[in-house]
Design a protein around this motif. Structure first.
Motif, mmCIF file in Angstrom:
data_model
loop_
_atom_site.group_PDB
_atom_site.id
_atom_site.type_symbol
_atom_site.label_atom_id
_atom_site.label_comp_id
_atom_site.label_asym_id
_atom_site.label_seq_id
_atom_site.Cartn_x
_atom_site.Cartn_y
_atom_site.Cartn_z
ATOM 1 N N LYS C 37 0.831 -1.212 0.000
ATOM 2 C CA LYS C 37 0.000 0.000 0.000
ATOM 3 C C LYS C 37 0.860 1.255 0.000
ATOM 4 O O LYS C 37 1.986 1.247 0.500
ATOM 5 C CB LYS C 37 -0.883 0.035 1.257
ATOM 6 C CG LYS C 37 -1.761 -1.185 1.446
ATOM 7 C CD LYS C 37 -2.768 -1.342 0.338
ATOM 8 C CE LYS C 37 -3.546 -2.638 0.493
ATOM 9 N NZ LYS C 37 -4.100 -3.083 -0.795
ATOM 10 N N ARG C 38 0.267 2.342 -0.478
ATOM 11 C CA ARG C 38 0.937 3.632 -0.389
ATOM 12 C C ARG C 38 0.328 4.420 0.765
ATOM 13 O O ARG C 38 -0.746 5.001 0.623
ATOM 14 C CB ARG C 38 0.774 4.411 -1.692
ATOM 15 C CG ARG C 38 1.421 5.794 -1.601
ATOM 16 C CD ARG C 38 1.525 6.458 -2.941
ATOM 17 N NE ARG C 38 0.234 6.923 -3.413
ATOM 18 C CZ ARG C 38 0.080 7.777 -4.443
ATOM 19 N NH1 ARG C 38 1.137 8.214 -5.090
ATOM 20 N NH2 ARG C 38 -1.116 8.153 -4.822
ATOM 21 N N GLY C 39 0.987 4.435 1.878
ATOM 22 C CA GLY C 39 0.475 5.184 3.031
ATOM 23 C C GLY C 39 1.087 6.559 3.138
ATOM 24 O O GLY C 39 0.515 7.438 3.769
ATOM 25 N N CYS C 40 2.264 6.755 2.556
ATOM 26 C CA CYS C 40 2.901 8.063 2.716
ATOM 27 C C CYS C 40 3.799 8.438 1.545
ATOM 28 O O CYS C 40 4.009 9.614 1.291
ATOM 29 C CB CYS C 40 3.691 8.131 4.021
ATOM 30 S SG CYS C 40 5.193 7.122 4.046
ATOM 31 N N ALA C 41 4.360 7.467 0.842
ATOM 32 C CA ALA C 41 5.323 7.740 -0.221
ATOM 33 C C ALA C 41 6.529 8.516 0.298
ATOM 34 O O ALA C 41 7.227 9.174 -0.459
ATOM 35 C CB ALA C 41 4.651 8.474 -1.395
ATOM 36 N N GLY C 43 8.562 6.951 2.847
ATOM 37 C CA GLY C 43 9.433 5.988 3.530
ATOM 38 C C GLY C 43 9.205 5.904 5.021
ATOM 39 O O GLY C 43 10.035 5.356 5.749
ATOM 40 N N ALA C 44 8.068 6.414 5.503
ATOM 41 C CA ALA C 44 7.921 6.536 6.957
ATOM 42 C C ALA C 44 6.752 5.750 7.546
ATOM 43 O O ALA C 44 6.527 5.836 8.751
ATOM 44 C CB ALA C 44 7.781 8.014 7.332
ATOM 45 N N CYS C 45 6.004 4.987 6.745
ATOM 46 C CA CYS C 45 4.868 4.269 7.327
ATOM 47 C C CYS C 45 4.977 2.753 7.181
ATOM 48 O O CYS C 45 4.304 2.008 7.888
ATOM 49 C CB CYS C 45 3.544 4.750 6.737
ATOM 50 S SG CYS C 45 3.193 4.122 5.082
ATOM 51 N N GLY C 46 5.785 2.291 6.253
ATOM 52 C CA GLY C 46 6.016 0.849 6.128
ATOM 53 C C GLY C 46 4.907 0.075 5.448
ATOM 54 O O GLY C 46 5.021 -1.140 5.275
ATOM 55 N N SER C 47 3.831 0.735 5.033
ATOM 56 C CA SER C 47 2.724 -0.028 4.446
ATOM 57 C C SER C 47 3.075 -0.549 3.046
ATOM 58 O O SER C 47 2.367 -1.381 2.505
ATOM 59 C CB SER C 47 1.441 0.811 4.405
ATOM 60 O OG SER C 47 1.672 2.006 3.718
ATOM 61 N N CYS C 48 4.189 -0.086 2.482
ATOM 62 C CA CYS C 48 4.624 -0.519 1.151
ATOM 63 C C CYS C 48 5.736 -1.562 1.236
ATOM 64 O O CYS C 48 6.377 -1.845 0.226
ATOM 65 C CB CYS C 48 5.129 0.693 0.378
ATOM 66 S SG CYS C 48 6.578 1.409 1.173
ATOM 67 N N VAL C 58 11.223 -0.379 2.028
ATOM 68 C CA VAL C 58 10.035 0.427 1.753
ATOM 69 C C VAL C 58 10.045 0.715 0.255
ATOM 70 O O VAL C 58 10.854 1.495 -0.236
ATOM 71 C CB VAL C 58 9.980 1.717 2.605
ATOM 72 C CG1 VAL C 58 9.500 1.388 4.007
ATOM 73 C CG2 VAL C 58 11.306 2.430 2.680
ATOM 74 N N CYS C 60 8.331 2.344 -1.705
ATOM 75 C CA CYS C 60 8.031 3.689 -2.206
ATOM 76 C C CYS C 60 9.298 4.513 -2.388
ATOM 77 O O CYS C 60 9.257 5.563 -3.017
ATOM 78 C CB CYS C 60 7.060 4.417 -1.282
ATOM 79 S SG CYS C 60 7.747 4.837 0.323
HETATM 80 S S1 FES Z 1 4.322 4.291 1.536
HETATM 81 FE FE1 FES Z 1 4.879 4.839 3.548
HETATM 82 S S2 FES Z 1 6.837 3.948 3.714
HETATM 83 FE FE2 FES Z 1 6.340 3.612 1.677
#
Ligand code: FES
Ligand code: FES
Lengths: 334, 462, 159
Positions: C37-41, C43-48, C58, C60
């Motif tokens: 998933k793209r949670g932030c693009a 590098g700070a949420c880890g959903s990718c 990560v 993204c």
């Molecule tokens: S989308 Fe959040 S770390 Fe990659």
């Protein structure tokens, strides 16, 4: 450096629903020819688990297994109106609407079964495994797949139901604030234990002990998910979060990502123990109240009170940052 | 591991009666969990569409300013940019979510016209072939402003000499002729006069972000029928449909919203921020259009939980009874109403907390400032009030030398009590959760407090 | 523009990447694998999070043109038919998901941890998922599920 420990308490209540504009939700249900029941809704699951609890409500009411229930939701062309998922209303409003729809469908289901079995519908019961059977004579029974086939191909009837829950609009009295906005109240008491580092000002929340009263826990594990996930958010609100760290003095320094917007990570979470009490609400689905929102609330003051207990600093501004703890300690020493 | 059942069946035994349930009250697996762990759950952004265009926004650089000029010529020169959208392209340029229930006035434009009331307010939307081109185009829009004095504090906003930032003429929401939502119950001044002790303190909070892991967004797809299909992560499908149709001035039946699977909402996805502009972009370009907030927009421009300031004054007797409570509550709505007038009323209905107090007086103000508009968030109106109320309870208990749980139990509301907003309490259980929490941590309560129950009328107990 | 050859979940895939295309967008939009998933693009949420040659990254922040010839593992490749991996099954049984948006990234971080350390401590689990944000669960069910998965894997290995 000293680590100071303290304990704090908070007890709260929380309304289910908040109605200022009329608060309805509808549900439709129909049987497929192979014995499944499709619930059509336009309600939204945010992750709290609405799809699962409404399926439980339907299965219980129909007397059918969970596997026979299909939830089809949140398409405004195919699902009837729902106000939305907010104000801790989802389980309560949608659950009630689904129960009403399922009752209507159940009545048709039993009537079809009665014709097939050549008995009186009032003498029939469901066994929860997919059969409708004659009370007191369980070998006289018919499977739901045969009932729905017969309804469609032999009897020409639709096994379906309509449900709605409406909390009617209420207008507050402007002079006095007299009003009737909610349907019921859930309750919680949280005890927080914290450790305060008197050198860095860092507050560590060691534990949260939660006692909740939520009417009926339709799915106990999911209720616990709300209590403990929300408990984490309460800790986060209390000691970490703000989009404006220097509110109201400055609008600058706003965090723009998860590196700057602080929240407790897995190594910073408290141990939680939780107990749930049930006092069914007269107007709730099987007595359930809404608890999606309230679970972040009690931890915050419990933590504030625990910080005072630990170090004598009374923090009156959220969040309780290390800076505010240190300033408080300095003031005590002065 | 299956989780331990957390239900304590010893309480409210007569009322629970659970014997005949088959699936209610049972821990059944979540129906969505399989999709979550396999990555098959379909969120709105998990659909791809050929020829997809993207929307990005040029936003206000100032807290409060007049807009003198908007120049989009540079934006249009960016390769890949298809259109720019200004307020002139928005058929009914009002985003006022509560107008569905007749709440006035119309106060928030979809895109700013001649002025901006907060830093980050949308002014121009840029539609492009790629996100990168849309972002670049939005950055190239030039806006000239004349800065105006900004109001950033709720009490300063209400001061007589404060600059008026709202065109409606007041820096507060007007509740049926009143400058606040009022609560009047009993005679609070007489209560204070009779009290053995008076305590008065102030509490406050800063804005908080919902921070769902999935940001707010939608994809709008023009249909062969001429209708628009909106894939959205809204918390309220029909709220979104109805508000979008009003803004587009199109029949409600022209729109279809599909959603229902959301990567966390917490109240942040109740407002209708992305769908109207994405629909306009899709109509103007006749292409599928995606408008999704970046994480930075989610953090700084999406509505936060309102900051609040709360003053509580209590009159308390030596024996621990609270006989009067007065609350002055200020909600920082930011620049526009959104759901804040409703949240402020919710705060009012919540006072004076879960306690029976014979004399209550509250003024709950919904105040406008030059900040990001706040709106709904998990428990709004109540969360910050509870912080204030329960901190107050702890302080008062300490001040009169009473055990904090006994102090709460003494004042806890019970069935049959009249609440301050004149609803008879029923189904109460504050006493029991306090007793149970005390047991959880081994906090000893004297027998008379352990014997209290919510269903026993107040007159029969201490 | 560059032609990129990858092995994704064991299968060879080829696509054309622009210099600015991230591995995340290539997976999601060009290869149709939307589990990450793209949670932030940022590098700070880890959903990718996906595994790149066995290491959690990560995606993204990874330019697609730099990973030509690599092995990529995503959440879609974990289950064997209808049989879930131990980590997936432990998340399911342990009620470690709510909205589910963080789940694929969490699971990939956990798989990477258990691949290199079959018997992690709670602290090592915390460390392994410290780059994965969850806003719903409070993390405890996730950490417990990962510890449970480690146990299941060890039990499976001993059979
Ligand atoms: S989308 Fe959040 S770390 Fe990659
Ligand atoms: S389950 Fe929602 S973010 Fe983790």
């Amino acid at each position: 450096m000293t680590l100071l420990r303290g304990r704090g308490y908070a007890s709260v209540n929380y309304p289910t629903g908040m109605n200022l504009g009329g608060d309805p939700s509808q549900a439709l249900i129909h049987a497929t020819t192979m014995g499944a029941f499709v619930i059509s809704l336009s309600s939204v699951d945010l992750g709290q688990g609405l799809k699962t609890v409404v399926a439980q409500c339907a299965a219980e009411t129909l007397g059918m297994p969970m596997e026979n229930v299909i939830v089809d939701t949140a398409d405004t062309d195919t699902g009837p109106h729902c106000m939305g998922t907010f104000a801790s209303r989802g389980t309560h409003r949608v659950g009630n609407a689904v129960i009403m729809a399922a009752r209507e469908a159940r009545d048709v289901m039993l009537a079809v079964a009665a014709d097939e079995l050549e008995v009186d519908a009032g003498d029939l019961e469901t066994d929860g495994t997919g059969f409708v059977r004659l009370k007191g004579s369980p070998e006289t029974k018919i499977h739901i797949a045969d009932i729905t086939l017969a309804a469609h191909f032999k009897q020409g009837r639709t096994i379906s139901g309509r449900g709605i829950f409406l909390k009617e609009r209420n207008y507050p009295v402007p002079e006095t604030g007299e009003m009737d906005p909610d349907s019921c109240q859930a309750h919680a008491c949280t005890v927080a234990e914290v450790e305060v580092d008197d050198e860095t000002g860092v507050v560590t929340v060691l534990s949260l002990h939660n006692a909740y009263e939520i009417g009926r826990a339709l799915n106990p594990a999911m209720a616990a998910q709300q209590v403990e996930g929300g408990g984490w958010m309460g800790v986060s609100h209390a000691v970490f979060e703000s989009t404006e760290p220097y509110y109201p003095a400055s609008r600058d320094h706003g965090p723009v990502d998860f590196c700057e917007y602080l929240m407790p990570g897995p190594a910073e979470i408290p141990v939680q123990s939780s107990v749930i009490l049930e006092r069914p609400a007269s107007n709730g689905p099987f007595g359930a109240k809404g608890i999606g929102e309230m679970t972040a609330n009690a931890p915050i003051p419990a933590i504030a009170n625990a910080i005072f207990d630990a170090c004598g600093v009374r923090l009156t501004t959220m969040p309780f940052t290390p800076e505010s703890v240190l300033r408080g300690l300095d003031a005590l020493r002065a | 591991m299956p989780r331990v059942n957390p239900i304590d069946t010893e309480y409210f035994k007569d009322e629970r009666r659970t014997g005949d349930f088959t699936v209610i009250g049972k821990t059944v697996q979540r129906s969505d969990a399989l999709g979550h762990v396999t990555g098959r759950t379909e969120f709105f952004e998990d659909r791809t569409f050929p020829d997809l265009a993207h929307v990005k926004i040029h936003r206000s650089a100032h807290h409060h300013a007049r807009i003198d000029d908007v120049d989009v010529s540079e934006a249009l020169r960016v390769p890949g940019v298809l259109r720019v959208i200004t307020h002139r392209d928005v058929p009914s340029n009002w985003y006022v979510v509560l107008r569905l229930i007749g709440i006035e006035p119309n106060d928030e434009p979809v895109l700013a016209e001649d002025r901006v009331l907060y830093k980050g307010e949308p002014i121009v939307a840029v539609v492009a072939d790629s996100e990168a081109a849309a972002t670049e185009g939005a950055a190239r829009v030039r806006v000239s402003y004349t800065e105006l004095p900004a109001v950033l504090d709720v009490e300063e906003a209400l001061a007589p000499d404060a600059p008026i930032i709202k065109q409606a003429g007041t820096n507060y929401f007007v509740y049926e002729g009143h400058h606040c939502r009022r609560l009047r119950f009993g005679d609070v001044e007489r209560g204070f006069a009779e009290a053995d002790h008076i305590f008065e303190w102030r509490y406050s909070s800063a804005p908080i972000e919902h921070a769902p892991t999935e940001t707010t967004g939608c994809v709008v797809v023009p249909q062969s029928s001429g209708r628009l299909l909106i894939h959205s992560n809204t918390q309220a499908a029909f709220f979104t449909l109805d508000n979008t149709a009003l803004i587009l001035e199109r029949p409600f039946s022209d729109l279809q919203v599909k959603g229902g699977t959301v990567g966390g909402g917490f109240g942040g996805k109740v407002d209708v921020m992305v769908e109207p502009l994405a629909c306009i972009a899709a109509t103007l370009t006749n292409r599928p259009v995606k408008f999704v907030y970046s994480r930075e927009e989610e953090m700084q421009v999406s509505s936060p939980r309102a900051a609040e300031r709360i003053y509580i004054k209590d009159g308390v007797m030596d024996d621990g009874r609270i006989v009067a409570r007065k609350v002055m509550l200020y909600v920082d709505a930011g620049a526009y109403s959104r759901h804040s007038p409703y949240g402020t009323t919710k705060a009012c209905a919540h006072l004076p907390g879960p306690y029976t107090i014979p004399n209550v007086y509250a003024d709950c103000h919904c105040v406008y400032t030059n900040r990001t508009p706040s709106s709904a968030m998990r428990g709004f109106g109540v969360t910050i009030a509870d912080f204030a109320l329960e901190s107050q309870m702890d302080r008062v208990a300490r001040a009169i030398g009473m055990d904090p749980l006994q102090f709460r139990l003494r004042n806890a509301y019970r069935d049959g009590d009249m609440k301050a907003h004149r609803k008879i309490a029923e189904g109460t259980a504050l006493i029991e959760v306090i007793q149970r929490a005390a047991a959880l941590v081994g906090h000893e309560l004297p027998e008379e407090y352990r014997a209290l129950t919510s269903s026993t009328p107040r007159g029969d107990q201490p | 523009m560059k032609i990129v050859n990858l092995k994704v979940n064991g299968v060879g895939r080829t696509f054309i990447a622009r210099p600015e295309t991230t591995l995340l967008l290539a997976l999601r939009e060009q290869l149709g694998l939307t589990g990450a998933k793209r949670g932030c693009a940022q590098g700070a949420c880890g959903s990718c999070t996906v595994l790149l040659d066995g290491q959690p990254v990560v995606s993204c922040l990874v330019p697609a043109v730099t990973v030509d010839g690599s092995d990529v593992a995503t959440v879609e490749g974990l289950a064997d038919g209808r049989k879930l991996s131990d980590v997936q099954q432990a998340f399911l049984d342990g009620f470690a998901t709510q909205c589910g948006f963080c789940t694929p990234g969490m699971i990939m971080s956990a798989e990477a941890l258990l691949d290199r350390n079959p018997n992690p401590t709670r602290d090592e689990v915390n460390e392994a998922i410290s780059g994965n944000v969850c806003r719903c669960t409070g993390y405890e069910p996730i950490v417990s599920a990962i510890l449970d998965a480690a146990e299941r894997r060890r039990a499976g290995a001993n059979l």
